[in-house]
Design a protein around this motif. Sequence first.
Motif, PDB file in Angstrom:
ATOM      1  N   GLN A 100       0.603  -1.186   0.153  1.00 26.39           N
ATOM      2  CA  GLN A 100       0.307   0.042   0.379  1.00 26.39           C
ATOM      3  C   GLN A 100       0.965   1.441   0.311  1.00 26.39           C
ATOM      4  OE1 GLN A 100      -2.383  -0.809   3.270  1.00 26.39           O
ATOM      5  NE2 GLN A 100      -4.504  -1.488   2.209  1.00 26.39           N
ATOM      6  N   TRP A 149       0.177  -2.197  -4.366  1.00 30.10           N
ATOM      7  CA  TRP A 149      -0.946  -2.197  -4.186  1.00 30.10           C
ATOM      8  C   TRP A 149      -1.822  -2.498  -5.443  1.00 30.10           C
ATOM      9  CZ3 TRP A 149      -3.075  -5.879  -0.797  1.00 30.10           C
ATOM     10  CH2 TRP A 149      -4.343  -5.854  -0.393  1.00 30.10           C
ATOM     11  N   THR A 150      -2.295  -1.100  -5.694  1.00 28.22           N
ATOM     12  CA  THR A 150      -2.798  -0.835  -7.148  1.00 28.22           C
ATOM     13  C   THR A 150      -1.860  -0.974  -8.450  1.00 28.22           C
ATOM     14  OG1 THR A 150      -2.179   1.348  -7.423  1.00 28.22           O
ATOM     15  CG2 THR A 150      -4.363   1.263  -5.782  1.00 28.22           C
TER      16      THR A 150
END
Length: 117
Positions: free
Chosen positions: A103, A108-109
């Motif tokens: 994150q 995370w994305t």
Amino acid sequence: MTALPIDIDPTRIDVRAATSSAGTTVCVSGEVDSTTAPGLSNCLLEVIARPGTGTVEIDLREVTFLDSAGLSALATAHRAAQTAGRELQMRCGTTRAVVRPLQITGLWTVFTIVDAC
């Protein structure tokens, strides 16, 4: 299903790859740091390069520590999977040692997380 233990440093990390008709799962447990990340990276790149490999899932739910070297190994595997046309997924569970670094760095994305908490 074929399960192969990968010989890294068994006192700090355990990496096992298992192949089935659904794809290959690489289960990682222990610490992923500057000492163990190169071995993990080699394992992931070898699995991704296997002929006929479709989906590769990295199971990180048992990882107790993940530093920048580990994040780099995961990012390298992600790029290699994209180049090879493979689907790479990560299973993190609620393990703060894994979720938080992903994150904070924004990975995370970028990665495909299959069990987002």
